[in-house]
Write a protein that holds these residues in place. Structure first.
Motif, mmCIF file in Angstrom:
data_model
loop_
_atom_site.group_PDB
_atom_site.id
_atom_site.type_symbol
_atom_site.label_atom_id
_atom_site.label_comp_id
_atom_site.label_asym_id
_atom_site.label_seq_id
_atom_site.Cartn_x
_atom_site.Cartn_y
_atom_site.Cartn_z
ATOM 1 N N GLY A 456 51.547 33.118 52.516
ATOM 2 C CA GLY A 456 50.649 34.010 51.787
ATOM 3 C C GLY A 456 49.518 33.250 51.116
ATOM 4 O O GLY A 456 48.357 33.699 51.121
ATOM 5 N N ALA A 457 49.823 32.090 50.530
ATOM 6 C CA ALA A 457 48.793 31.284 49.865
ATOM 7 C C ALA A 457 47.746 30.798 50.860
ATOM 8 O O ALA A 457 46.530 30.848 50.586
ATOM 9 N N VAL A 458 48.198 30.331 52.029
ATOM 10 C CA VAL A 458 47.266 29.849 53.050
ATOM 11 C C VAL A 458 46.417 31.000 53.584
ATOM 12 O O VAL A 458 45.201 30.855 53.796
ATOM 13 N N LEU A 459 47.040 32.157 53.788
ATOM 14 C CA LEU A 459 46.279 33.325 54.258
ATOM 15 C C LEU A 459 45.237 33.751 53.226
ATOM 16 O O LEU A 459 44.129 34.172 53.586
ATOM 17 N N LEU A 460 45.592 33.655 51.948
ATOM 18 C CA LEU A 460 44.643 34.008 50.895
ATOM 19 C C LEU A 460 43.445 33.061 50.919
ATOM 20 O O LEU A 460 42.288 33.497 50.820
ATOM 21 N N ILE A 461 43.704 31.766 51.060
ATOM 22 C CA ILE A 461 42.611 30.784 51.153
ATOM 23 C C ILE A 461 41.741 31.079 52.369
ATOM 24 O O ILE A 461 40.508 31.034 52.303
ATOM 25 N N ALA A 462 42.395 31.416 53.496
ATOM 26 C CA ALA A 462 41.645 31.734 54.718
ATOM 27 C C ALA A 462 40.764 32.955 54.511
ATOM 28 O O ALA A 462 39.610 32.992 54.970
ATOM 29 N N ALA A 463 41.285 33.969 53.800
ATOM 30 C CA ALA A 463 40.518 35.190 53.555
ATOM 31 C C ALA A 463 39.313 34.907 52.662
ATOM 32 O O ALA A 463 38.207 35.419 52.907
ATOM 33 N N ARG A 465 37.735 32.036 52.338
ATOM 34 C CA ARG A 465 36.771 31.290 53.154
ATOM 35 C C ARG A 465 36.004 32.222 54.090
ATOM 36 O O ARG A 465 34.797 32.053 54.294
ATOM 37 N N GLU A 466 36.722 33.187 54.646
ATOM 38 C CA GLU A 466 36.074 34.140 55.561
ATOM 39 C C GLU A 466 35.013 34.963 54.830
ATOM 40 O O GLU A 466 33.908 35.186 55.344
ATOM 41 N N LEU A 467 35.347 35.418 53.624
ATOM 42 C CA LEU A 467 34.395 36.219 52.844
ATOM 43 C C LEU A 467 33.164 35.399 52.475
ATOM 44 O O LEU A 467 32.034 35.887 52.549
ATOM 45 N N ARG A 468 33.388 34.157 52.072
ATOM 46 C CA ARG A 468 32.261 33.292 51.722
ATOM 47 C C ARG A 468 31.373 33.021 52.922
ATOM 48 O O ARG A 468 30.141 32.980 52.807
ATOM 49 N N ALA A 469 31.996 32.833 54.082
ATOM 50 C CA ALA A 469 31.224 32.569 55.304
ATOM 51 C C ALA A 469 30.371 33.782 55.667
ATOM 52 O O ALA A 469 29.216 33.633 56.085
#
Length: 476
Positions: A456-463, A465-469
């Motif tokens: 869950g923590a890794v998915l949150l970081i990925a999300a 990053r996706e929003l920032r991109a």
């Protein structure tokens, strides 16, 4: 279909670059077919089989054979899917690259970092286990000293040409496979009463004390939970294939050679063990292989198996260092890890990626030596069920990429998943079932919950990053 961004931020479909597009990465091509074949065969033959299988037998009885059949079939299906994608689109990041191309950057980022974290944490268990055995042989060298020796030796091996890694793993795997074959031959001779001072065993141990399924199907299910994670490690062969002269052909051959033989070694071993020994005599923590060799009358069985387990642990340590360094290099190549990790030596070795993996692995080892029952236990639980998440994304990626490849480059499908798409859906359902069973099993529940937190923590970081991109993308 999502297009995978390259390290420069472009998409592979836009410029033809990037992992998996057919362009060779800046890594060496020093691995040979024999290296990949033995890596595939020996990658999962480790301490989990030689020692950990006793726990499965104690809960499932002779039904552990069925447990291994189920877990092995699941691993075989995953390997077949991974082989299909890797032969069509070989890349050093393997399933992380496939997940990114199939589902988007978040998937490639998540599965890549989770797999890397899992490898460097498990590496500590292997280094500590091997050091404990070596310390028993030479007590004058402290356990931490052995750990240091192993880490230095295998770091050096991974920093030199990749063919050195291949040679290490080739001979390690050869020794493990030879040990399994010799064990099976001796066991069969004992079962039929051919060995001196032995008589035919018969089927009494399979029929007594409750029969073949003494604890019913519940015992078989518990056995599956106990042994399924022992099949982790097969994935490294698809990562390594990217550093061979003909990745597409070599990975297909390695997968074909590995899956059936591995299932034969695992299931065959369990069948002869529960035939020769009463299942109720098994003690968790004691190797059933040692018990069988003692039953046959092999002198020094414990020390012989110590040597085999020692080799298995060093082999896994070497493979995990290799796999983790290539995974984090692939992440850096796609802009999902610091670009400083992209430095490659003249011999085609990702030097800084190797050092990064070794450094974190060494921290894990120190935590295991200092706080094995607290800090490190939490870390180990945090990656305990990560393999199922990785396997799940492999299956979902294969569902999407198979159709894409069939439309765009059907000639690349040199290795095909059986029964597509229905069998892929069955495998996904099976993994969901295993997760549900882990929730209901008191021993597995903490592992699942900690691993779910990590995921869950890794998915949150990925999300994030996706929003920032997306915010940085120019608008029309």
């Amino acid at each position: 279909m999502h297009d995978a961004p390259t390290a420069a931020g472009r998409t592979s479909s836009e410029d033809g670059a990037g992992p998996g597009s057919g362009e060779r990465e800046p890594l060496s091509a020093g691995l040979k077919q024999r290296h990949l074949t033995m890596l595939g065969l020996g990658g999962v033959i480790g301490a989990g089989l030689f020692v950990g299988s006793g726990a499965g037998i104690s809960v499932a009885g002779p039904g552990i054979v069925v447990s291994y059949l189920i877990a092995g079939a699941l691993a075989m299906m995953i390997m077949r899917m991974l082989g299909e994608m890797s032969s069509a689109m070989p890349a050093s990041g393997a399933f992380s690259v496939h997940a990114e191309r199939a589902l988007g950057r978040w998937a490639g980022f998540s599965v890549g970092w989770l797999y890397w974290f899992m490898l460097v944490v498990v590496l500590a268990v292997e280094a500590t286990g091997a050091a404990r055995i070596a310390h028993g042989w030479l007590p004058s060298v402290p356990q931490w000293g052995w750990v240091l020796i192993f880490m230095v030796v295998f770091t050096a091996a991974n920093l030199t040409a990749v063919k050195n890694f291949g040679e290490f793993e080739f001979w390690f795997a050869t020794l493990k496979v030879a040990a399994i074959v010799l064990f099976l031959v001796l066991s069969l001779l004992a079962i039929f009463g051919v060995l001196p001072d032995t008589e035919p065993v018969g089927l009494s141990n399979l029929a007594d004390q409750g029969g073949f399924l003494p604890n019913g199907w519940e015992g078989v299910v518990s056995g599956v939970l106990a042994v399924v994670f022992a099949f982790g490690g097969l994935e490294v062969v698809t990562i390594a294939a990217a550093e061979s002269a003909d990745p597409a052909r070599n990975v297909a051959r390695a997968v074909r050679n590995a899956v059936w033989r591995i299932l034969f070694f695992y299931v065959g071993s369990m069948l002869v063990i529960v035939t020769l020994l009463p299942w109720w005599s098994m003690q968790p923590g004691k190797s059933p292989y040692v018990a069988v060799l003692e039953r046959i009358g092999v002198s020094g069985a414990g020390q012989i198996m110590n040597v085999v387990v020692f080799v298995a642990l060093l082999s896994a340590l070497n493979a995990n260092l290799y796999g983790s360094s290539r995974m984090v290099f692939s992440l850096a190549e796609r802009g999902e890890a610091p670009r400083a990790l992209l430095k490659v030596s003249r011999g085609g070795v990702p030097v800084k990626a190797v050092f990064a993996s070794v450094a974190f692995g060494f921290v894990s080892v120190l935590l295991n030596l200092k706080w094995p029952d607290s800090v490190f236990l939490y870390m180990l639980n945090a990656v305990g069920a990560v393999l199922l998440f990785v396997w799940g994304l492999i299956a979902v990626s294969q569902l999407r990429l198979r159709r894409h490849i069939e439309r765009t480059a059907p000639e690349k499908l040199t290795l095909r998943m059986w029964g597509f798409p229905w069998l892929t859906w069955v495998v996904l359902a099976a993994m969901v079932t295993v997760l549900v069973l882990m929730v209901t099993d008191e021993g597995s529940r903490p592992q699942l919950l900690w691993s779910a937190g990590t995921t869950g923590a890794v998915l949150l970081i990925a999300a994030v990053r996706e929003l920032r991109a997306r915010k940085r993308l120019p608008t029309d």
